[in-house]
Enzyme design. Sequence first.
Site, short mmCIF file in Angstrom:
data_model
loop_
_atom_site.label_atom_id
_atom_site.label_comp_id
_atom_site.label_asym_id
_atom_site.label_seq_id
_atom_site.Cartn_x
_atom_site.Cartn_y
_atom_site.Cartn_z
N ARG A 1 56.91 -14.49 -55.24
CA ARG A 1 57.68 -14.81 -56.44
C ARG A 1 58.59 -16.01 -56.22
O ARG A 1 58.83 -16.80 -57.14
CB ARG A 1 58.48 -13.59 -56.88
CG ARG A 1 57.58 -12.49 -57.44
CD ARG A 1 58.32 -11.23 -57.80
NE ARG A 1 57.38 -10.22 -58.30
CZ ARG A 1 57.70 -8.97 -58.57
NH1 ARG A 1 58.95 -8.56 -58.37
NH2 ARG A 1 56.80 -8.13 -59.03
N CYS B 1 54.97 -10.81 -67.22
CA CYS B 1 53.53 -11.04 -67.33
C CYS B 1 53.01 -10.93 -68.76
O CYS B 1 51.84 -11.22 -69.01
CB CYS B 1 52.79 -10.04 -66.45
SG CYS B 1 53.25 -10.13 -64.70
N LYS C 1 47.33 -2.58 -59.28
CA LYS C 1 48.39 -3.46 -58.79
C LYS C 1 49.70 -2.69 -58.85
O LYS C 1 50.20 -2.36 -59.93
CB LYS C 1 48.47 -4.72 -59.65
CG LYS C 1 49.53 -5.72 -59.21
CD LYS C 1 49.47 -6.96 -60.11
CE LYS C 1 50.50 -7.98 -59.74
NZ LYS C 1 50.44 -9.18 -60.62
N LYS D 1 46.06 -3.94 -54.79
CA LYS D 1 47.15 -4.80 -54.34
C LYS D 1 48.45 -4.01 -54.30
O LYS D 1 48.78 -3.36 -55.30
CB LYS D 1 47.28 -5.99 -55.31
CG LYS D 1 48.36 -6.99 -54.96
CD LYS D 1 48.43 -8.10 -56.00
CE LYS D 1 49.50 -9.11 -55.64
NZ LYS D 1 49.64 -10.18 -56.66
N TYR E 1 46.55 -14.82 -46.95
CA TYR E 1 47.11 -16.11 -46.57
C TYR E 1 46.68 -16.50 -45.15
O TYR E 1 46.88 -17.65 -44.75
CB TYR E 1 48.64 -16.06 -46.67
CG TYR E 1 49.11 -15.81 -48.08
CD1 TYR E 1 49.23 -16.84 -48.99
CD2 TYR E 1 49.42 -14.51 -48.51
CE1 TYR E 1 49.65 -16.61 -50.29
CE2 TYR E 1 49.83 -14.27 -49.82
CZ TYR E 1 49.94 -15.32 -50.70
OH TYR E 1 50.34 -15.08 -52.00
#
Length: 326
Positions: A203, A128, A193, A246, A311
Amino acid sequence: MDKRTRRLRGSEQLRLMTRETRLSANSLIYPLFVREGKGIAEALPSLPGQIRYSPDTLAKGMETAINAGVRSFLLFGIPAAKDERGSGAYDEKGVIQQALRNLKLAYGKDVCLIADVCLCEYTSHGHCGLVENDRIDNDSTLPLLAQIALSYVSSGSDVVAPSGMMDGTVSCVRKALDANGFTDVPIMSYAAKYASALYGPFREAASSVPRFGDRKTYQMDWHNSREALKRIQIDIDEGADIIIVKPALAYLDIVSRVSRRVNEPVAAYSVSGEYAMIKAAAASAFIDEYRIMCESAVSVFRAGADILITYFAKELAAAIKKGDIG
């Protein structure tokens, strides 16, 4: 059960009227993957029921969710080529930039577009932040994150969501946005996170598996809760308008503690591994997918979240419309 509770459950309308936790489709955010190219609408094996689109097919692909009542979308890009600096993330002709412009032409202000601001999908090493001598260089990464955020907002993003967990990101992004006239653009920060094992399907879908090491040096240790409160307060002080916890289900204690402590909206991200586990268990007939989907979503809001990134957004919106979890 006491007599008063029994009386209040005497009819369906009474049960609905006296519910303590209520959900709205307006509180749902649907994550979407956008791959560089044309004419793409491909199923994701790691996330059954989810589709990876290209910028030209994304608007059409969102119709079902929009018709169900979902209005907010979180976009993740997958470029055709990657490099050490993740230059595709801030390319004005990049995959997310294309998608944002297309969606604004298609839907205008009828949708809220949130762009994930990170380098991991765009870097050849999958981390990241920028890498120097096999270490993540926090400070040299910050200007690039600000550049990415500016590029996304200029292309039509309504909200930017920095997710890389680099120290000082929110401050750097806020200053860049303000200096360029985007003072009204909110920052939704991945403030807490965790370095979770639940990100695996994501991923694979985003092609962002690190090529070496892991992300434990900049994502949070899942043994810690006070650290989450500390990091969240830092991001709020730096200018975050919404904060994210998260993952969601294994971290409802964090959601609960945070919601009682801060005045800013709290979003919980029900991540790919949570979704995939429900799908896999349902496929084996171990659980009722619909009921578990509804129950787990309600648990997140019951813990104190104001927003759920999931989702299952379009299915939950339909369930809310039916009255099953509204």
